[in-house]
Scaffold this active site. Structure first.
Site, PDB file in Angstrom:
ATOM      1  N   GLY A  29       0.797  -1.227   0.000  1.00 55.59           N
ATOM      2  CA  GLY A  29       0.000   0.000   0.000  1.00 55.59           C
ATOM      3  C   GLY A  29       0.827   1.272   0.000  1.00 55.59           C
ATOM      4  O   GLY A  29       2.016   1.248  -0.302  1.00 55.59           O
ATOM      5  N   HIS A  32       2.284   4.659  -5.008  1.00 60.52           N
ATOM      6  CA  HIS A  32       2.942   5.723  -5.764  1.00 60.52           C
ATOM      7  C   HIS A  32       3.074   5.245  -7.209  1.00 60.52           C
ATOM      8  O   HIS A  32       2.617   4.135  -7.534  1.00 60.52           O
ATOM      9  CB  HIS A  32       4.285   6.079  -5.127  1.00 60.52           C
ATOM     10  CG  HIS A  32       5.179   4.889  -4.863  1.00 60.52           C
ATOM     11  ND1 HIS A  32       5.681   4.094  -5.877  1.00 60.52           N
ATOM     12  CD2 HIS A  32       5.628   4.338  -3.706  1.00 60.52           C
ATOM     13  CE1 HIS A  32       6.430   3.138  -5.373  1.00 60.52           C
ATOM     14  NE2 HIS A  32       6.391   3.248  -4.043  1.00 60.52           N
ATOM     15  N   HIS A  35       4.152   1.596  -7.913  1.00 62.46           N
ATOM     16  CA  HIS A  35       3.065   0.607  -7.834  1.00 62.46           C
ATOM     17  C   HIS A  35       2.194   0.677  -9.089  1.00 62.46           C
ATOM     18  O   HIS A  35       1.838  -0.346  -9.669  1.00 62.46           O
ATOM     19  CB  HIS A  35       2.174   0.874  -6.612  1.00 62.46           C
ATOM     20  CG  HIS A  35       2.863   0.720  -5.292  1.00 62.46           C
ATOM     21  ND1 HIS A  35       3.159   1.786  -4.486  1.00 62.46           N
ATOM     22  CD2 HIS A  35       3.310  -0.380  -4.630  1.00 62.46           C
ATOM     23  CE1 HIS A  35       3.747   1.357  -3.374  1.00 62.46           C
ATOM     24  NE2 HIS A  35       3.857   0.055  -3.436  1.00 62.46           N
ATOM     25  N   GLN A  59       7.277  -9.641   7.872  1.00 61.15           N
ATOM     26  CA  GLN A  59       8.510  -9.223   7.205  1.00 61.15           C
ATOM     27  C   GLN A  59       9.155  -8.007   7.862  1.00 61.15           C
ATOM     28  O   GLN A  59      10.130  -7.465   7.342  1.00 61.15           O
ATOM     29  CB  GLN A  59       8.275  -8.998   5.703  1.00 61.15           C
ATOM     30  CG  GLN A  59       7.446  -7.796   5.337  1.00 61.15           C
ATOM     31  CD  GLN A  59       7.101  -7.795   3.856  1.00 61.15           C
ATOM     32  OE1 GLN A  59       6.360  -8.655   3.387  1.00 61.15           O
ATOM     33  NE2 GLN A  59       7.654  -6.861   3.114  1.00 61.15           N
ATOM     34  N   GLN A 146      11.937  -3.980  -9.850  1.00 60.75           N
ATOM     35  CA  GLN A 146      13.394  -4.158  -9.789  1.00 60.75           C
ATOM     36  C   GLN A 146      14.002  -3.395  -8.603  1.00 60.75           C
ATOM     37  O   GLN A 146      15.070  -3.721  -8.122  1.00 60.75           O
ATOM     38  CB  GLN A 146      14.006  -3.692 -11.122  1.00 60.75           C
ATOM     39  CG  GLN A 146      15.518  -3.717 -11.199  1.00 60.75           C
ATOM     40  CD  GLN A 146      16.096  -5.117 -11.061  1.00 60.75           C
ATOM     41  OE1 GLN A 146      15.431  -6.124 -11.350  1.00 60.75           O
ATOM     42  NE2 GLN A 146      17.334  -5.206 -10.595  1.00 60.75           N
ATOM     43  N   LYS A 147      13.268  -2.392  -8.129  1.00 58.62           N
ATOM     44  CA  LYS A 147      13.689  -1.623  -6.940  1.00 58.62           C
ATOM     45  C   LYS A 147      14.085  -2.551  -5.783  1.00 58.62           C
ATOM     46  O   LYS A 147      15.023  -2.282  -5.056  1.00 58.62           O
ATOM     47  CB  LYS A 147      12.530  -0.717  -6.526  1.00 58.62           C
ATOM     48  CG  LYS A 147      12.502  -0.267  -5.093  1.00 58.62           C
ATOM     49  CD  LYS A 147      13.144   1.074  -4.962  1.00 58.62           C
ATOM     50  CE  LYS A 147      13.007   1.721  -3.610  1.00 58.62           C
ATOM     51  NZ  LYS A 147      12.650   0.909  -2.496  1.00 58.62           N
ATOM     52  N   SER A 183       9.340   5.442  -3.152  1.00 62.34           N
ATOM     53  CA  SER A 183       9.161   4.469  -2.077  1.00 62.34           C
ATOM     54  C   SER A 183       8.115   5.028  -1.127  1.00 62.34           C
ATOM     55  O   SER A 183       8.078   6.241  -0.877  1.00 62.34           O
ATOM     56  CB  SER A 183      10.482   4.272  -1.324  1.00 62.34           C
ATOM     57  OG  SER A 183      10.239   3.655  -0.072  1.00 62.34           O
ATOM     58  N   SER A 184       7.294   4.150  -0.588  1.00 61.58           N
ATOM     59  CA  SER A 184       6.307   4.594   0.404  1.00 61.58           C
ATOM     60  C   SER A 184       7.009   5.267   1.574  1.00 61.58           C
ATOM     61  O   SER A 184       6.465   6.161   2.212  1.00 61.58           O
ATOM     62  CB  SER A 184       5.495   3.395   0.891  1.00 61.58           C
ATOM     63  OG  SER A 184       4.931   2.719  -0.214  1.00 61.58           O
TER      64      SER A 184
HETATM   65  P1  AMP Z   1       5.806  -2.380  -1.579  1.00 57.66           P
HETATM   66  O1  AMP Z   1       4.401  -1.883  -1.481  1.00 57.66           O
HETATM   67  O2  AMP Z   1       6.842  -1.362  -1.204  1.00 57.66           O
HETATM   68  O3  AMP Z   1       6.015  -3.724  -0.941  1.00 57.66           O
HETATM   69  O4  AMP Z   1       6.066  -2.611  -3.124  1.00 57.66           O
HETATM   70  C1  AMP Z   1       5.193  -3.395  -3.900  1.00 57.66           C
HETATM   71  C2  AMP Z   1       5.847  -3.677  -5.219  1.00 57.66           C
HETATM   72  O5  AMP Z   1       6.137  -2.442  -5.879  1.00 57.66           O
HETATM   73  C3  AMP Z   1       7.201  -4.415  -5.068  1.00 57.66           C
HETATM   74  O6  AMP Z   1       7.314  -5.396  -6.080  1.00 57.66           O
HETATM   75  C4  AMP Z   1       8.189  -3.307  -5.262  1.00 57.66           C
HETATM   76  O7  AMP Z   1       9.433  -3.763  -5.769  1.00 57.66           O
HETATM   77  C5  AMP Z   1       7.487  -2.416  -6.249  1.00 57.66           C
HETATM   78  N1  AMP Z   1       8.021  -1.066  -6.181  1.00 57.66           N
HETATM   79  C6  AMP Z   1       8.247  -0.323  -5.074  1.00 57.66           C
HETATM   80  N2  AMP Z   1       8.814   0.857  -5.389  1.00 57.66           N
HETATM   81  C7  AMP Z   1       8.964   0.859  -6.743  1.00 57.66           C
HETATM   82  C8  AMP Z   1       9.495   1.801  -7.687  1.00 57.66           C
HETATM   83  N3  AMP Z   1       9.990   2.969  -7.304  1.00 57.66           N
HETATM   84  N4  AMP Z   1       9.474   1.459  -8.990  1.00 57.66           N
HETATM   85  C9  AMP Z   1       8.972   0.259  -9.394  1.00 57.66           C
HETATM   86  N5  AMP Z   1       8.454  -0.659  -8.557  1.00 57.66           N
HETATM   87  C10 AMP Z   1       8.452  -0.363  -7.252  1.00 57.66           C
END
Ligand code: AMP
Length: 256
Positions: A29, A32, A35, A59, A146-147, A183-184
């Protein structure tokens, strides 16, 4: 778009679509553009797009980090809907980890270095929740950024080791104009911290571990390493104030 809270509801909603292509995008969640790039790719490539929104307690090594994780479900619902998501699965922690839960997936070696050194148990939590989501949704494709390069490596290994039948799709890192990877967690940076955080992408863009270490000199660095994932990356984790940021650049290959 339908918002569903329980595994049973999600399974029932997917039942009529079992002969179609189903895409899964696991998230925590605070959406941005990173996502949204995953949602759009999934939308373009599948009949049914399922996004999970679950701040996975398993996690997080530290309670403060878990409790401080940004959450805004109403905003996330609107963003997912606008991006063409069909089902948003937002379970409570007890739905995913009911009393008595005790089965874990541990990708041992890949999960214990780099991030694994600084966040013990992190990838065990990631792998376990992703396997649960994959078992519930049974997607043909799952989408990741890929982040989080090590997360991709861990999940790719799990898919191989456990004979899971799905394709992992990995999309390029989306960045702000100043180079900082979205990033969140960026929401927690003060303007002054944000300014300092910019040296992370700047250092990585040298694609040289030694040079990057020098450029990160005045930040609190957890690691700067070349990691032999597919593709190979220069990856780093730093702490800026109370916020921990990770990023990487691809050294070879063609994902980005
Ligand atoms: P998260 O909500 O942070 O767990 O991220 C969910 C998915 O979005 C994961 O597969 C992350 O790698 C991807 N993600 C997070 N930040 C980015 C970004 N800046 N660019 C592309 N994918 C992202």
């Amino acid at each position: 778009m339908r918002l569903v809270r329980t595994i049973a509801e999600l399974r029932e909603a997917l039942e009529p679509h079992r002969r179609e292509t189903i895409a899964l995008v696991p998230t925590m969640g605070a959406f941005h553009e990173g996502h949204v790039s995953l949602f759009r790719a999934a939308r373009a490539e599948a009949d049914v797009v399922v996004v999970s929104l679950f701040v996975n307690p398993a996690q997080f090594a530290e309670d403060a980090d878990l409790n401080g994780y940004p959450r805004d479900e109403a905003r996330d619902v609107a963003i997912a809907e606008a991006a063409g998501v069909d089902l948003l699965f937002a379970p409570a922690p007890e739905e995913m980890y009911p009393p008595g839960f005790q089965t874990w997936v541990d990708v041992e070696e890949l999960g214990s270095r780099l991030e694994g050194v600084h966040r013990p148990g992190h990838f065990r939590g990631v792998a376990t929740v992703c396997l649960k989501l994959i078992n519930i949704v049974r997607p043909q494709r799952a989408y990741f950024g890929q982040k989080d390069a090590q997360q991709v490596a861990v999940l790719r290994r799990m898919i191989l080791d456990l004979e899971l039948e799905l394709e992992l799709r990995v999309l390029p890192t989306v960045r702000d104009g100043d180079g900082l990877a979205l990033s969140s967690r960026n929401a927690r940076l003060s303007p002054e911290e944000r300014e300092r955080a910019r040296s992370l992408p700047r250092a990585l863009s040298t694609k040289d571990a030694q040079r990057a270490r020098e450029l990160l000199g005045d930040l609190d660095v957890d690691y700067v390493e070349v990691a032999d994932f597919e593709p190979r990356v220069l990856t780093a984790a730093v702490r800026v104030g109370d916020t921990r940021l990770i990023d990487n650049v691809i050294l070879e290959g063609d994902t980005e």
